[in-house]
Write a protein that holds these residues in place. Structure first.
Motif, short mmCIF file in Angstrom:
data_model
loop_
_atom_site.label_atom_id
_atom_site.label_comp_id
_atom_site.label_asym_id
_atom_site.label_seq_id
_atom_site.Cartn_x
_atom_site.Cartn_y
_atom_site.Cartn_z
N MET A 1 8.19 11.88 -0.11
CA MET A 1 8.03 11.82 0.62
C MET A 1 8.68 12.05 2.09
SD MET A 1 5.90 9.13 -0.30
CE MET A 1 5.26 8.37 1.08
N GLU B 1 0.98 -1.33 -0.25
CA GLU B 1 -0.08 -0.13 0.16
C GLU B 1 0.73 0.92 -0.10
OE1 GLU B 1 -3.49 -0.63 1.08
OE2 GLU B 1 -3.88 1.98 0.25
N THR B 2 1.50 1.37 0.69
CA THR B 2 2.95 2.20 0.86
C THR B 2 3.51 2.54 -0.76
OG1 THR B 2 3.29 1.68 3.20
CG2 THR B 2 4.47 3.82 2.49
N LYS C 1 1.37 4.62 -3.11
CA LYS C 1 1.81 5.71 -2.05
C LYS C 1 2.48 6.82 -3.07
CE LYS C 1 -0.39 7.30 1.42
NZ LYS C 1 -0.06 7.09 3.37
N THR D 1 3.48 12.87 4.64
CA THR D 1 3.14 12.54 3.01
C THR D 1 3.00 11.11 4.12
OG1 THR D 1 4.88 11.95 2.65
CG2 THR D 1 4.44 13.21 1.66
N HIS D 2 3.53 10.01 5.21
CA HIS D 2 3.16 9.83 5.38
C HIS D 2 3.79 8.89 6.72
CE1 HIS D 2 1.22 4.90 4.64
NE2 HIS D 2 2.65 4.16 5.16
N LYS E 1 2.60 7.30 -6.39
CA LYS E 1 1.21 8.22 -7.03
C LYS E 1 1.98 9.62 -6.52
CE LYS E 1 -2.01 5.51 -6.41
NZ LYS E 1 -3.71 5.85 -7.45
N ARG E 2 2.70 9.47 -5.00
CA ARG E 2 2.89 10.64 -4.89
C ARG E 2 4.03 11.71 -5.90
NH1 ARG E 2 1.32 15.06 -1.41
NH2 ARG E 2 2.78 16.34 -0.85
N ASN F 1 -0.83 8.26 -11.95
CA ASN F 1 -0.98 7.89 -10.79
C ASN F 1 -1.75 6.77 -11.40
OD1 ASN F 1 -3.89 8.88 -11.55
ND2 ASN F 1 -3.89 10.16 -10.38
N ALA G 1 -7.08 -1.20 -1.20
CA ALA G 1 -5.72 -0.57 -2.20
C ALA G 1 -5.06 -2.18 -3.00
CB ALA G 1 -5.27 0.03 -1.62
#
Ligand SMILES: Cc1ncc(COP(=O)(O)O)c(C=O)c1O
Length: 389
Positions: A263, A100-101, A104, A267-268, A107-108, A119, A134
């Motif tokens: 990141m 999942e990360t 992310k 952001t996470h 996309k980021r 994306n 996801a």
């Protein structure tokens, strides 16, 4: 009546103790455990070195927030970075969180360089990346997504090994290709070196990030630290979990400097990910896996196991279709449904687990002894001899 939810179809065995490759059940039986928590206990049960490391750290500090410095995590990250393509690492607690990360991060990254519409993620149909919303949508499997709508947008799929169809799916909005370097749940299927090399070339040409999920096949299971090393390629992002914790829940995302630059603080995050207890265990796992000759031994012992399994296959050509996999991620594919065979192995005190496509997954610890492999082979031969589909 169990108060546990019924989301697992559990086998009726429980264990009191594990030692290396063996598990001892509550009713006094000894099993050769070639499941090892599904490729989690990379160094076997109750490994004395890991027990010592976790005990030592448990008396110091278990958990502090990521709002503070965590030297044990700094050390684990720098050792992983030194050994691999990565320059930055985010720690998590599981494989699903790690994939999942990874999504992310991809996309980021494009957002951070002013391309927010880039994306979309392309994955393999019927693969496995975990059970978050996801991750199930990344899998492209009806079995996993059914009843969990609405569909998460932004995922597209191609068939295993089919680069032509992958190319057709790529658009200017494609951010990344996310695949398992070697499929585990999806049937223990390794990609060829040439497939991986060509995939890297396509990603470079189209300015797409390559995410290789090494949650199951990574951390030495393939015989290399990462399975993609066989193809001599470098990915951009790699989620890991399972083997790095040796049985303690750890997940992580490894990234190049380029993508990691996206990141920024905020952001996470994760409450538990990267705590001192987990990080100390991860460092202890690496102490062993990084030892000179350790991975060479995984290669040697797995190639012995593989060739002996192929001999059995040749003796039972109507029962066993193929021996698959990489290193100690082994698949024994039957012509017919495999659950009865798995039960027979279990009755003979060998634990294995299913994968898709009638495959029996065999996952010894990475420090398995030759005598233990020989015992497994003896049991497999016996079951083949007695087996009636
Ligand atoms: C390739 C792969 N990715 C992700 C996951 C999800 O890991 P977890 O079950 O720790 O969330 C798995 C688990 O089997 C896996 O094999």
């Amino acid at each position: 009546m169990s108060a546990l939810a019924k989301n697992y179809k559990r086998r009726k065995i429980a264990f009191t103790k594990g030692v290396g490759s063996f598990l001892y059940s509550t009713n006094g039986k000894k099993y050769l455990d070639f499941v090892q928590g599904i490729a989690v206990n990379s160094l076997g049960h109750a490994n004395p070195y890991l027990v010592k490391a976790i005990n030592k750290q448990s008396k110091k500090v278990w958990h502090v927030s990521n709002a503070f410095l965590i030297p044990e995590g700094e050390r684990l990250a720098s050792r992983l970075a030194k050994r691999t393509f990565a320059s930055s690492i985010i720690f998590q607690n599981s494989g699903a969180e790690a994939t999942e990360t990874a999504i992310k991060v991809a996309k980021r990254y494009f957002y951070s360089i002013g391309k927010p519409k880039k994306n979309k993620i392309i994955c393999i149909k019927n693969s496995f990346h975990g059970r978050t919303i996801a991750a199930i949508n990344a899998s492209g499997s009806k079995k996993m997504t059914e009843g969990f709508g609405p569909k998460v947008p932004g995922f597209d799929h191609f068939e295993f090994g089919d680069l032509k169809s992958l190319k057709k799916k790529i658009t200017t909005n494609t951010a990344a290709v996310l695949i398992e370097t070697s499929l585990g749940e999806g049937g223990v299927k390794a990609h060829s070196k040439i497939f991986l090399k060509n995939l890297r070339k396509i990603c470079n040409k189209k300015n797409i990030l390559l995410i290789l999920d090494e949650v199951q096949c990574g951390i030495g299971r393939s015989g290399k630290f990462f399975a993609f090393e066989y193809a001599k390629i470098k990915p951009d992002i790699v989620p890991i979990a399972k083997g790095i914790g040796g049985g303690f829940p750890i997940g992580a995302v490894l990234m190049t400097k380029k993508v990691a630059s996206a990141m920024n603080p905020g952001t996470h995050g994760s409450t538990f990910g990267g705590n001192p207890l987990a990080m100390s265990v991860g460092n202890a796992v690496l102490d062993i896996i990084f030892k000179k000759g350790f991975l060479l031994n995984v290669q040697k012992i797995s190639s012995y196991f593989n060739s002996e399994l192929n001999k059995i296959k040749n003796n039972y050509p109507k029962l066993i279709k193929e021996i698959r996999g990489t290193g100690l991620l082994i698949g024994l594919q039957l012509f017919n449904e495999q659950s009865k065979f798995i039960k027979k192995l279990e009755d003979n005190k060998l634990l294995t687990i299913r994968a898709a496509e009638n495959v029996i997954r065999i996952l010894p610890p990475l420090n398995v002894k030759k005598s233990e492999i020989d015992l497994a082979l003896k049991i497999i031969k016996k079951v083949c001899k007695e087996y009636r589909a």
